[in-house]
Design a protein around this motif. Structure first.
Motif, PDB file in Angstrom:
ATOM      1  N   GLY A 224       0.751  -0.963   0.074  1.00  0.00           N
ATOM      2  CA  GLY A 224      -0.229  -0.395  -0.161  1.00  0.00           C
ATOM      3  C   GLY A 224       0.718   1.463   0.286  1.00  0.00           C
ATOM      4  O   GLY A 224       2.064   1.518  -0.210  1.00  0.00           O
ATOM      5  N   PRO A 225      -0.192   1.975   0.223  1.00  0.00           N
ATOM      6  CA  PRO A 225      -1.206   2.780   0.660  1.00  0.00           C
ATOM      7  C   PRO A 225      -2.180   2.627  -1.076  1.00  0.00           C
ATOM      8  O   PRO A 225      -3.262   2.104  -0.463  1.00  0.00           O
ATOM      9  N   TRP A 226      -1.380   2.230  -1.648  1.00  0.00           N
ATOM     10  CA  TRP A 226      -2.208   2.373  -3.352  1.00  0.00           C
ATOM     11  C   TRP A 226      -2.018   1.089  -3.363  1.00  0.00           C
ATOM     12  O   TRP A 226      -1.421   0.027  -3.247  1.00  0.00           O
ATOM     13  N   ILE A 227      -3.160   1.073  -5.122  1.00  0.00           N
ATOM     14  CA  ILE A 227      -2.888  -0.485  -5.231  1.00  0.00           C
ATOM     15  C   ILE A 227      -1.527  -0.524  -6.203  1.00  0.00           C
ATOM     16  O   ILE A 227      -1.431  -1.865  -6.571  1.00  0.00           O
ATOM     17  N   THR A 228      -0.969   0.341  -6.678  1.00  0.00           N
ATOM     18  CA  THR A 228       0.340  -0.084  -7.157  1.00  0.00           C
ATOM     19  C   THR A 228       1.710   0.637  -6.339  1.00  0.00           C
ATOM     20  O   THR A 228       2.931   0.041  -6.618  1.00  0.00           O
ATOM     21  N   GLY A 229       1.284   0.915  -5.254  1.00  0.00           N
ATOM     22  CA  GLY A 229       1.978   0.992  -4.017  1.00  0.00           C
ATOM     23  C   GLY A 229       2.325   2.638  -3.596  1.00  0.00           C
ATOM     24  O   GLY A 229       1.486   3.144  -2.552  1.00  0.00           O
ATOM     25  N   GLU A 230       3.584   2.974  -3.950  1.00  0.00           N
ATOM     26  CA  GLU A 230       3.199   4.697  -3.266  1.00  0.00           C
ATOM     27  C   GLU A 230       2.411   5.688  -3.729  1.00  0.00           C
ATOM     28  O   GLU A 230       1.924   6.176  -3.022  1.00  0.00           O
ATOM     29  N   ARG A 231       2.434   5.281  -5.066  1.00  0.00           N
ATOM     30  CA  ARG A 231       2.313   5.798  -5.955  1.00  0.00           C
ATOM     31  C   ARG A 231       0.322   5.900  -5.938  1.00  0.00           C
ATOM     32  O   ARG A 231      -0.527   4.745  -6.077  1.00  0.00           O
ATOM     33  N   PHE A 232      -0.348   7.470  -5.717  1.00  0.00           N
ATOM     34  CA  PHE A 232      -1.593   7.619  -6.099  1.00  0.00           C
ATOM     35  C   PHE A 232      -1.910   6.688  -7.685  1.00  0.00           C
ATOM     36  O   PHE A 232      -1.620   8.257  -8.367  1.00  0.00           O
ATOM     37  N   THR A 233      -2.811   6.028  -8.575  1.00  0.00           N
ATOM     38  CA  THR A 233      -2.658   6.475  -9.838  1.00  0.00           C
ATOM     39  C   THR A 233      -3.968   6.191 -10.467  1.00  0.00           C
ATOM     40  O   THR A 233      -5.014   5.830  -9.612  1.00  0.00           O
ATOM     41  N   LEU A 234      -4.327   6.107 -11.186  1.00  0.00           N
ATOM     42  CA  LEU A 234      -5.696   6.095 -11.642  1.00  0.00           C
ATOM     43  C   LEU A 234      -6.337   4.955 -11.496  1.00  0.00           C
ATOM     44  O   LEU A 234      -7.715   4.793 -11.604  1.00  0.00           O
ATOM     45  N   ALA A 235      -5.745   3.869 -11.324  1.00  0.00           N
ATOM     46  CA  ALA A 235      -6.114   2.477 -10.554  1.00  0.00           C
ATOM     47  C   ALA A 235      -7.076   3.185  -9.558  1.00  0.00           C
ATOM     48  O   ALA A 235      -8.210   2.214  -9.283  1.00  0.00           O
ATOM     49  N   ASP A 236      -6.318   3.785  -8.441  1.00  0.00           N
ATOM     50  CA  ASP A 236      -7.149   4.061  -7.490  1.00  0.00           C
ATOM     51  C   ASP A 236      -8.583   5.173  -7.604  1.00  0.00           C
ATOM     52  O   ASP A 236      -9.616   4.831  -7.063  1.00  0.00           O
ATOM     53  N   VAL A 237      -8.681   6.257  -8.911  1.00  0.00           N
ATOM     54  CA  VAL A 237      -9.168   6.476  -8.529  1.00  0.00           C
ATOM     55  C   VAL A 237     -10.345   5.771  -9.280  1.00  0.00           C
ATOM     56  O   VAL A 237     -11.852   6.138  -8.874  1.00  0.00           O
ATOM     57  N   SER A 238     -10.308   5.227  -9.870  1.00  0.00           N
ATOM     58  CA  SER A 238     -11.577   4.298 -10.051  1.00  0.00           C
ATOM     59  C   SER A 238     -11.719   2.813  -9.258  1.00  0.00           C
ATOM     60  O   SER A 238     -13.455   2.760  -9.534  1.00  0.00           O
ATOM     61  N   TRP A 239     -11.192   2.653  -8.640  1.00  0.00           N
ATOM     62  CA  TRP A 239     -11.981   1.668  -7.036  1.00  0.00           C
ATOM     63  C   TRP A 239     -12.261   3.111  -5.590  1.00  0.00           C
ATOM     64  O   TRP A 239     -13.264   2.369  -5.526  1.00  0.00           O
ATOM     65  N   MET A 240     -11.958   4.047  -6.013  1.00  0.00           N
ATOM     66  CA  MET A 240     -12.664   4.930  -5.428  1.00  0.00           C
ATOM     67  C   MET A 240     -13.937   4.627  -5.180  1.00  0.00           C
ATOM     68  O   MET A 240     -14.697   4.885  -4.372  1.00  0.00           O
ATOM     69  N   VAL A 241     -14.178   5.133  -6.654  1.00  0.00           N
ATOM     70  CA  VAL A 241     -16.172   5.365  -7.055  1.00  0.00           C
ATOM     71  C   VAL A 241     -16.451   3.582  -7.085  1.00  0.00           C
ATOM     72  O   VAL A 241     -17.979   3.956  -6.950  1.00  0.00           O
ATOM     73  N   ILE A 242     -15.721   2.836  -7.081  1.00  0.00           N
ATOM     74  CA  ILE A 242     -17.006   1.186  -7.169  1.00  0.00           C
ATOM     75  C   ILE A 242     -17.230   1.282  -5.549  1.00  0.00           C
ATOM     76  O   ILE A 242     -17.713   0.975  -4.850  1.00  0.00           O
ATOM     77  N   LEU A 243     -15.750   1.888  -4.570  1.00  0.00           N
ATOM     78  CA  LEU A 243     -15.696   1.588  -3.146  1.00  0.00           C
ATOM     79  C   LEU A 243     -16.945   2.487  -2.879  1.00  0.00           C
ATOM     80  O   LEU A 243     -18.244   2.442  -1.687  1.00  0.00           O
TER      81      LEU A 243
END
Ligand SMILES: N[C@@H](CCC(=O)N[C@@H](CS)C(=O)NCC(=O)O)C(=O)O
Length: 313
Positions: A224-243
């Motif tokens: 963590g803290p984000w899907i691919t590690g240290e960096r907040f990416t578009l993957a986290d944007v996409s999962w933010m709205v799912i959660l």
């Protein structure tokens, strides 16, 4: 513009009326629209906002003549860049990042391995194709329509039958007004009597659990803290709205409450603490959605058999 950005859902041959470099046609409840709003907030790209109602938030503005000129499919969101439309939210976010300089590169890494990982998690959270209720085992995004049925049933209680019926004339997909009419008549408490809806809901819940297990493992893989590690990416944007949708529809308790999936629970707390979530999602919730959230919670709290039916117990 990178070669990759020109390949994605960008319609450079179409120019629509516009006033600003970036314009967004979106709806406050729609998951795909939230993805775009969060993405643009994270990128710091200012945009002109055009809110388009869907039947669940008031009326079928998305299939009116004016909006069909923007998107003949009648779907939101549509991102306009200098008047050129980009369709498909998972492609729009990649396009926007490709035009947002170094902040865009942070959200969508250039390094091929990192990029492939981000792309995988964007795709897993996407709604792709004509029937996104199929392939719930492949994409968490495809579990969302089924899991949204209870709040849809609550939200359409605020919409007149006459308004929903208009969709039978105007909507290109007649199934949609029929589903909403049925939900209006049955209400949230009547859902357990709709066998096909319940099958979809239970399958979606089961598969969403599997996607969240995979998400938990992924968070472990990089620590963590984000899907691919240290960096907040578009993957986290996409999962933010799912959660967020799972919270909105009251599935968070069963999916990551108590001892269930603590990694996902902690990840959700981090996502919900971001400014982009506050500004682009929470502050934009409309009254019908707020009432829908309360109605789902209230119905489940006052009727254990309804809760058991939804949760497959
Ligand atoms: N694959 C599309 C899906 C777009 C989509 O299904 N949008 C929904 C809201 S999330 C919509 O516009 N529904 C309106 C309708 O079908 O009447 C994307 O990712 O942008």
């Amino acid at each position: 513009m990178t070669a990759r950005a020109t390949r994605i859902g960008y319609q450079g041959d179409i120019t629509l009326p516009h006033r600003d470099e970036w314009e967004l046609y979106h709806n406050n409840f729609s998951l795909c629209s939230k993805k775009l709003r969060v993405c643009l907030a994270e990128l710091g790209l200012p945009y002109r906002s055009h809110h388009i109602n869907l039947i669940e938030t008031g009326c079928y503005e998305n299939v009116g003549r004016d909006y069909l000129a923007i998107n003949p499919a009648g779907l939101v969101p549509v991102l306009l860049h200098c008047g050129h439309p980009i369709y498909e939210s998972h492609e729009e976010i990649v396009y926007a990042a490709a035009h947002a300089g170094s902040r865009g590169e942070e959200l969508m890494p250039e390094d091929p391995n990192a990029r492939a990982e981000v792309e995988h998690w964007i795709d897993r959270a996407s709604l792709v194709g004509k029937d996104p209720t199929k392939g719930t085992d492949q994409r968490a995004g495809h579990c969302i329509p089924g899991l949204t049925l209870p709040i849809f049933a609550a939200m359409v209680q605020h919409i007149s039958t006459r308004e929903i019926l208009k969709g039978l004339l105007s909507h290109p997909n007649k199934e949609r007004p029929l589903i909403f009419l049925t939900l209006k008549w049955m209400g949230i408490r009547g859902l357990p009597r709709l066998a096909p809806a319940m099958r979809l809901l239970r399958r979606s819940l089961r598969h969403m659990g599997q996607h969240l297990d995979a998400l938990g493992k992924q968070l472990d893989k990089h620590g963590g803290p984000w899907i691919t590690g240290e960096r907040f990416t578009l993957a986290d944007v996409s999962w933010m709205v799912i959660l967020d949708r799972l919270v909105e529809t009251d599935w968070d308790g069963v999916l990551w409450g108590g001892d269930a999936r603590p990694k996902v629970a902690a990840y959700w707390r981090r996502l919900a603490g971001r400014e982009s979530y506050l500004a682009a999602v929470l502050e934009m919730r409309c009254p019908i959605t707020r009432q829908g959230i309360a109605a789902v919670k209230q119905a489940k709290a006052s009727d254990q058999s309804l809760r058991d039916a939804f949760e497959g117990k």
